[in-house]
Design a protein around this motif. Sequence first.
Motif, mmCIF file in Angstrom:
data_model
loop_
_atom_site.group_PDB
_atom_site.id
_atom_site.type_symbol
_atom_site.label_atom_id
_atom_site.label_comp_id
_atom_site.label_asym_id
_atom_site.label_seq_id
_atom_site.Cartn_x
_atom_site.Cartn_y
_atom_site.Cartn_z
ATOM 1 N N ASP A 65 -29.919 -102.815 8.125
ATOM 2 C CA ASP A 65 -28.911 -103.369 7.228
ATOM 3 C C ASP A 65 -28.812 -104.870 7.446
ATOM 4 O O ASP A 65 -29.055 -105.377 8.541
ATOM 5 N N VAL A 66 -28.490 -105.586 6.374
ATOM 6 C CA VAL A 66 -28.322 -107.030 6.422
ATOM 7 C C VAL A 66 -27.035 -107.389 5.690
ATOM 8 O O VAL A 66 -26.503 -106.588 4.910
ATOM 9 N N ARG A 67 -26.558 -108.590 5.941
ATOM 10 C CA ARG A 67 -25.345 -109.066 5.287
ATOM 11 C C ARG A 67 -25.674 -110.251 4.400
ATOM 12 O O ARG A 67 -26.037 -111.320 4.907
ATOM 13 N N GLY A 106 -33.109 -101.398 -1.561
ATOM 14 C CA GLY A 106 -31.836 -101.775 -0.980
ATOM 15 C C GLY A 106 -30.661 -101.390 -1.859
ATOM 16 O O GLY A 106 -30.790 -101.318 -3.088
ATOM 17 N N VAL A 107 -29.538 -101.130 -1.217
ATOM 18 C CA VAL A 107 -28.280 -100.827 -1.907
ATOM 19 C C VAL A 107 -27.184 -101.658 -1.259
ATOM 20 O O VAL A 107 -27.046 -101.664 -0.027
ATOM 21 N N ILE A 108 -26.398 -102.364 -2.065
ATOM 22 C CA ILE A 108 -25.341 -103.244 -1.570
ATOM 23 C C ILE A 108 -23.984 -102.580 -1.776
ATOM 24 O O ILE A 108 -23.690 -102.073 -2.861
ATOM 25 N N GLU A 141 -25.909 -104.754 2.908
ATOM 26 C CA GLU A 141 -27.034 -104.178 2.172
ATOM 27 C C GLU A 141 -27.811 -103.247 3.102
ATOM 28 O O GLU A 141 -28.382 -103.694 4.109
ATOM 29 N N SER A 142 -27.809 -101.964 2.781
ATOM 30 C CA SER A 142 -28.662 -101.008 3.490
ATOM 31 C C SER A 142 -30.055 -101.101 2.901
ATOM 32 O O SER A 142 -30.223 -101.053 1.674
#
Length: 261
Positions: free
Chosen positions: A145-147, A196-198, A252-253
């Motif tokens: 995951d990222v931000r 990705g999904v946010i 964001e996964s």
Amino acid sequence: MTTEPVPPAFPRFQSTVPHYVAGRPNYAPALIRTVADHLHLSNDHRLMDLGCGPGWLGIAFAPFVGQVIGIDPEPAMLEVARTIAAASSVAIELVEGSSYSLGLHLGTFRAVTIGRAFHWMDRTDTLRKLDDLIEQDGAVILFNDVRPDVPQNAWYKSYTEVVDRFTNRSVGFAPERLRHETVLLASRFDQLTRLGVIEQKSVPVDRLIDRALSMSTSSPEQLGELSGQLAQQMTAEMLPFASNGNVVEVIESQALIARRR
């Protein structure tokens, strides 16, 4: 003559388990469905969750496949995974082991998921072993995951600064380590797709403290009495960003799907 890599002395995650479950963000359910659709998973397929931790990925994918096996070297993580799977009425086989114990005795799989654990493995050797276990049309899927750099995540810089103050870098990884994409592109699994999904969530500051203590480099085992200082500093640093004890997190996964040509 070739020799097998020597399994490392794995860092102990026992002290992180309650903090991991409480503080680590789970992967977006929409991402799980998207990956399952992308790989055309069905009840005819088997899935391995390698380095499964509390079993989140294996449990999430269980409705899309016929069988799931979760593998992890930490018994305390596997015990939590059993509890979560039972509470979710999900059947999943859990095995104490690691990437170093992969072999044909496990059978073959349509997919192997790895969430936040690939960096602990001999990545080249792991992909070589998985080449024997994954069906020709199957895939390795790395989750993280990222931000995104959005105003809602303004607190994240202060969060990382607090964690960095307490990090024991002797149990971490050198910054010059190759990115996962580089390792994958040099393997048989060199066809890469990222999905990705946010999501936007409200996260209690207490859960951010758990998140910090869930890491191997800033675990209660590493910090000892300093764990309390980390909690105090995190609470103070998050105060300007929090409303009613919560911060807003946009996360964001991501799934990096690696397939053969």
